[in-house]
Scaffold this motif. Structure first.
Motif, PDB file in Angstrom:
ATOM      1  N   MET A  44       0.850  -1.359  -0.254  1.00 20.76           N
ATOM      2  CA  MET A  44       0.007   0.400  -0.109  1.00 20.76           C
ATOM      3  C   MET A  44       0.591   1.402  -0.448  1.00 20.76           C
ATOM      4  O   MET A  44       1.918   1.533   0.350  1.00 20.76           O
ATOM      5  N   ARG A  45       0.877   1.966  -0.987  1.00 20.42           N
ATOM      6  CA  ARG A  45       1.084   3.221  -0.736  1.00 20.42           C
ATOM      7  C   ARG A  45       0.639   4.606  -0.399  1.00 20.42           C
ATOM      8  O   ARG A  45      -0.849   4.493  -1.031  1.00 20.42           O
ATOM      9  N   ILE A  46       0.924   5.637   0.376  1.00 20.17           N
ATOM     10  CA  ILE A  46       1.077   6.182   1.862  1.00 20.17           C
ATOM     11  C   ILE A  46       1.370   7.721   0.922  1.00 20.17           C
ATOM     12  O   ILE A  46       2.579   7.827   1.780  1.00 20.17           O
ATOM     13  N   LEU A  47       0.586   8.609   0.948  1.00 20.89           N
ATOM     14  CA  LEU A  47       1.266  10.007   0.083  1.00 20.89           C
ATOM     15  C   LEU A  47       1.111  10.903   1.415  1.00 20.89           C
ATOM     16  O   LEU A  47       0.290  11.655   1.452  1.00 20.89           O
ATOM     17  N   VAL A 106      -4.078   5.660  -0.190  1.00 18.64           N
ATOM     18  CA  VAL A 106      -4.190   6.894   1.147  1.00 18.64           C
ATOM     19  C   VAL A 106      -3.341   8.172   1.430  1.00 18.64           C
ATOM     20  O   VAL A 106      -1.680   7.879   0.027  1.00 18.64           O
ATOM     21  N   VAL A 107      -3.942   9.355   1.149  1.00 12.86           N
ATOM     22  CA  VAL A 107      -3.092  10.751   0.704  1.00 12.86           C
ATOM     23  C   VAL A 107      -3.289  11.578   2.429  1.00 12.86           C
ATOM     24  O   VAL A 107      -4.678  11.182   2.502  1.00 12.86           O
ATOM     25  N   PHE A 108      -2.825  11.870   2.926  1.00 15.52           N
ATOM     26  CA  PHE A 108      -2.935  12.571   3.957  1.00 15.52           C
ATOM     27  C   PHE A 108      -2.193  13.963   4.130  1.00 15.52           C
ATOM     28  O   PHE A 108      -1.084  13.945   3.531  1.00 15.52           O
ATOM     29  N   LEU A 109      -3.108  15.196   4.258  1.00 18.12           N
ATOM     30  CA  LEU A 109      -2.471  16.197   3.580  1.00 18.12           C
ATOM     31  C   LEU A 109      -2.652  17.242   4.894  1.00 18.12           C
ATOM     32  O   LEU A 109      -3.701  17.087   5.617  1.00 18.12           O
ATOM     33  N   SER A 110      -1.846  18.136   5.236  1.00 17.58           N
ATOM     34  CA  SER A 110      -1.661  18.748   6.087  1.00 17.58           C
ATOM     35  C   SER A 110      -2.240  20.028   6.064  1.00 17.58           C
ATOM     36  O   SER A 110      -1.497  20.550   4.518  1.00 17.58           O
ATOM     37  N   GLU A 111      -2.344  21.538   6.891  1.00 18.85           N
ATOM     38  CA  GLU A 111      -2.343  22.826   6.132  1.00 18.85           C
ATOM     39  C   GLU A 111      -3.519  23.109   5.257  1.00 18.85           C
ATOM     40  O   GLU A 111      -3.066  23.515   4.282  1.00 18.85           O
ATOM     41  N   THR A 112      -4.474  22.118   5.179  1.00 17.64           N
ATOM     42  CA  THR A 112      -5.605  22.366   3.795  1.00 17.64           C
ATOM     43  C   THR A 112      -5.714  23.635   3.648  1.00 17.64           C
ATOM     44  O   THR A 112      -6.654  24.191   2.790  1.00 17.64           O
ATOM     45  N   LYS A 113      -6.048  24.196   4.919  1.00  7.84           N
ATOM     46  CA  LYS A 113      -6.576  25.574   4.651  1.00  7.84           C
ATOM     47  C   LYS A 113      -8.166  25.476   4.224  1.00  7.84           C
ATOM     48  O   LYS A 113      -8.454  26.630   3.714  1.00  7.84           O
ATOM     49  N   ALA A 114      -8.632  24.586   4.485  1.00  3.50           N
ATOM     50  CA  ALA A 114     -10.648  24.399   4.097  1.00  3.50           C
ATOM     51  C   ALA A 114     -10.918  23.861   4.862  1.00  3.50           C
ATOM     52  O   ALA A 114     -10.770  23.400   6.288  1.00  3.50           O
ATOM     53  N   ASP A 115     -12.857  23.917   4.787  1.00  2.00           N
ATOM     54  CA  ASP A 115     -13.217  23.145   5.121  1.00  2.00           C
ATOM     55  C   ASP A 115     -14.024  21.503   5.098  1.00  2.00           C
ATOM     56  O   ASP A 115     -13.847  21.135   4.276  1.00  2.00           O
ATOM     57  N   VAL A 116     -14.691  21.224   5.666  1.00  2.00           N
ATOM     58  CA  VAL A 116     -15.388  20.151   5.443  1.00  2.00           C
ATOM     59  C   VAL A 116     -15.964  19.477   3.530  1.00  2.00           C
ATOM     60  O   VAL A 116     -15.661  18.962   3.455  1.00  2.00           O
ATOM     61  N   TYR A 117     -16.603  20.635   3.760  1.00  2.00           N
ATOM     62  CA  TYR A 117     -17.500  20.701   2.529  1.00  2.00           C
ATOM     63  C   TYR A 117     -16.386  21.479   0.887  1.00  2.00           C
ATOM     64  O   TYR A 117     -16.222  20.472   0.001  1.00  2.00           O
TER      65      TYR A 117
END
Length: 383
Positions: A1-4, A31-42
């Motif tokens: 499994m590759r995780i970014l 699988v992708v993990f993002l930090s500091e997205t500066k975005a809401d759920v929608y």
């Protein structure tokens, strides 16, 4: 499994989304993990569908700062364990083992560091089993990991070093870019990180094995001593890990130069032996052809062929499939565990061989000092 994993510094940008999509397509990540997205759920729901992911766990941004998101595709068995503004933890179940994946963002501000790292430590302490962290720690382990800039004072607490020490964690290493962050870059100033939990065989490193035959060569000890002399930096645990890695590479190189891949030579000789035996059998078959004159040889070849067997009732079985099933049934019955009846009133006949005090000593977990003493007392080629 590759995780970014990527600190995208804001996902609400067309060029950022295109760059992320190109990374996902090129690496075929699940699988992708993002930090500091500066975005809401929608907004993250929209980007999830745009990037063709199926499930997600989102921590909304606080105004125009922070924000985390973990996305994955169908077929990946993930279950969310915990999430807050600094981390998202999920349980991953695969064919080999269940383990925990933690997406973590270490706050850059000192006032927020203690709480965020305290939550991470508590999570790892409560988990029983292996784990891995995709991260933006905002810490370095040693000065070699940073080029220029303020390296911080020695009195400041380095929570990353404490994590490595407290949990005996191991840095998985990296390939390609040594530095993953650059000040003054346009858009995101962080490079994405790709972790592969099951790399393809063609990319996998051959496991290191110490060959006992090396000890017969006097040069082996010199190679080990020379490799061990090298200077390395880091904690005592990291120094030991790095010295072992340097010694492994030195032995691999020496083995290739001196022994010229002994296993390849052995395989080549075995292949030649098989070819000679094959030629010999062909020669014998040409001499002893099945005929009336050489019928004894044909009979000998057929002597071990089971044309029929007799079962317990005395009936002969001739069909090959039934013969095979009968052999299999008898084999299973031969090694089947039988129930043994042990009367309860005979317990007093089995006297204890050791005292309670001796038993406590046998089941107690050895201390690191005791393990060290035993290892240093070992003799023979594996010491």
């Amino acid at each position: 499994m590759r995780i970014l994993g990527w600190n995208c510094r804001g996902i609400c940008n067309a060029s950022t989304v295109r760059a992320l999509g190109a990374q996902i397509k090129g690496a075929r990540t699940k699988v992708v993990f993002l930090s500091e997205t500066k975005a809401d759920v929608y907004r993250m729901e929209f980007f999830k569908k745009n990037l063709k992911f199926d499930e997600s766990c989102v921590v909304e941004a606080n105004g125009n700062a922070s924000g985390l998101c973990l996305m994955w595709k169908f077929g990946i068995d993930l279950k969310v364990v915990e999430f807050n503004k600094d981390l998202i933890a999920v349980k991953v179940s695969d064919q080999c083992v269940d383990w925990m994946l933690v997406g973590f963002y270490g706050p850059p501000y000192y006032s927020e560091k203690k709480k965020a790292w305290g939550n991470l430590f508590a999570l790892l302490e409560s988990h029983q089993g292996p784990w891995a962290i995709m991260r933006d720690f905002n810490y370095i382990v040693n000065e070699e990991e940073q080029l220029g800039g303020n390296k911080g004072g020695p009195s400041a607490t380095n929570y990353l070093k404490e994590l490595l020490f407290e949990f005996n964690a191991v840095d998985l290493g990296y390939s390609r870019n040594k530095y993953t962050w650059a000040r003054g870059a346009i858009k995101s100033d962080h490079a994405p990180i790709l972790m592969d939990t099951n790399p393809c065989e063609r990319f996998a490193h051959k496991p290191f094995r110490f060959e006992a035959v090396w000890l017969r060569d006097e040069r082996c000890s010199a190679v080990i001593k020379e490799a061990w002399k090298g200077k390395v930096s880091g904690s005592e645990f990291v120094k030991l890990y790095k010295k072992q890695a340097v010694t492994r590479e030195a032995l691999r190189k020496w083995n290739k130069e001196v022994f010229r891949r002994c296993q390849d030579r052995i395989n080549s000789l075995l292949k030649k032996i098989k070819e000679v035996l094959h030629l010999k059998m062909d020669f014998l078959k040409k001499i002893f052809k099945p005929s009336s004159r050489n019928g004894s040889l044909e009979v000998k070849w057929r002597r071990n062929n089971k044309d029929a067997i007799k079962n317990e009732e005395g009936t002969w079985i001739h069909e090959s499939g039934q013969i095979k099933d009968k052999f299999w049934e008898n084999f299973i019955n031969l090694f089947k565990e039988e129930e043994v009846y042990f009367p309860e009133h005979l317990d007093h006949l089995v006297l204890p061989c050791i005292t309670e005090e001796e038993n406590e000593g046998l089941i107690c977990i050895p201390t690191p000092e005791e393990i060290k003493d035993v290892l240093f007392q070992m003799q023979g080629p594996w010491s």
